[in-house]
Design an enzyme around this catalytic site. Structure first.
Site, PDB file in Angstrom:
ATOM      1  CB  SER A  51      36.133  45.606  39.818  1.00  0.00           C
ATOM      2  OG  SER A  51      37.079  45.020  40.708  1.00  0.00           O
ATOM      3  CE1 TYR A  81      34.116  40.632  39.343  1.00  0.00           C
ATOM      4  CE2 TYR A  81      36.310  41.406  39.936  1.00  0.00           C
ATOM      5  CZ  TYR A  81      34.930  41.517  40.016  1.00  0.00           C
ATOM      6  OH  TYR A  81      34.380  42.538  40.762  1.00  0.00           O
TER       7      TYR A  81
END
Length: 320
Positions: free
Chosen positions: A193, A208
């Protein structure tokens, strides 16, 4: 004319010659980097993925990027092992793929990555026994329902983030690797990501982002470990893609559809250990790197605070 230019250069002070030399090499470096960027994004051909093996295993294939990967890999002629938690959705995706690519063999494996992971991995091992798993796409992952401070993250969400994003990716890779090592070929793609790599921080999504930073470092280490074994390991770093997880419904120039991302992603498999396959994302990456970190941190914090406020408003409406 060349002699005239050389004579003029010789007559210049040494500091001017130094600056000219520095400017020349800086321009040369930029030109070579730009030409490389053009080549890898638009001219370099994708690898023949069937050379890695006749089967591909995809986690999280029932929606978003994982589903798009499944269709694109079937289009390339690979058979599929689809690993997800919802048997009905797995069946639906399988039937859709077979209706479009009739010769594709598909095996479905039901695994809840937030549940009994050891049992799930055992079922994966059993399902792939005897299969040439040439490509592994570790796509399964979870994020926050919406932005929140760490002290607001409940135990269940915290556990799921670590278990699915870190432990799930690690154990599935560990389960598939022995067959690749034995055949001395394979490709592993871990979906990272931009939250962990492109921007200096991702406030209100701290856990996250940290799990995706793990995926990035995990991938790089495996790339070095297994390169001589014929196994290509790669961390793909998408920025925003139009998915349910990102809460983005419409695609745009900088936000590709899942199909648009997967189509670009397949061309990068087997090359660099870390990449951003969708080329407009590289423009955003370059922009983020050109700005002061404090500016990006401040912008991201304000952006996430806005997401948090909207999320809290939705939660309050549900309770009414």
């Amino acid at each position: 004319m060349t002699d005239c230019i050389l004579e003029q250069l010789k007559s210049q002070p040494s500091w001017i010659l130094f600056l000219l030399t520095l400017g020349f090499f800086s321009t040369l470096k930029f030109s070579l980097s730009f030409l490389k960027w053009v080549y890898v994004n638009f001219l370099r051909p994708g690898k023949n993925l069937k050379k890695y093996g006749s089967w591909a295993l995809i986690t999280g294939p029932t929606d978003g990027i994982g589903k798009a990967f499944a269709f694109q890999l079937a289009r390339k002629g690979l058979n599929l092992v689809l690993v997800g938690r919802n048997p009905d959705k797995l069946k639906e995706v399988s039937e859709s793929i077979k209706s479009k690519y009739g010769s594709t063999q598909i095996k479905n494996v039901v695994v809840d990555f937030s549940g009994d992971l050891d049992d799930g991995v055992s079922r994966i091992k059993e399902a792939i026994q005897g299969l040439e798993i040439g490509v592994l796409i570790n796509n399964v992952g979870v994020s926050y329902p919406y932005a929140r401070f760490l002290h607001e993250v409940d135990d269940k969400l915290l556990s799921n983030l670590i278990k699915v994003n870190v432990e799930g990716t690690t154990k599935v890779t560990q389960a598939v690797l022995p067959g690749m090592v034995e055949r001395k070929r394979g490709a592993i793609v871990n979906i990272g990501s931009g939250a962990a790599i492109v921007i200096p921080s991702d406030p209100l999504y701290s856990v996250y982002a940290a799990t995706k930073a793990y995926v990035d470092q995990f991938s790089r280490c495996l790339y070095v470990e297994y390169k001589k074994s014929g196994i290509d390991v790669q961390c793909q770093v998408p920025l925003y893609v139009a998915t349910k997880m990102a809460s983005i419904r419409r695609s745009s120039f900088f936000v590709p559809s899942t199909d648009g991302y997967a189509l670009a992603a397949l061309r990068w498999i087997g090359y660099e250990p870390r990449c951003t396959p969708y080329w407009p994302h590289t423009i955003l990456w370059a922009l983020a790197y050109s700005l002061p970190e404090s500016f990006v941190d401040s912008w991201r914090l304000n952006f996430c605070l806005g997401i948090r406020k909207r999320g809290q408003l939705k939660d309050s409406r549900k309770l009414e």
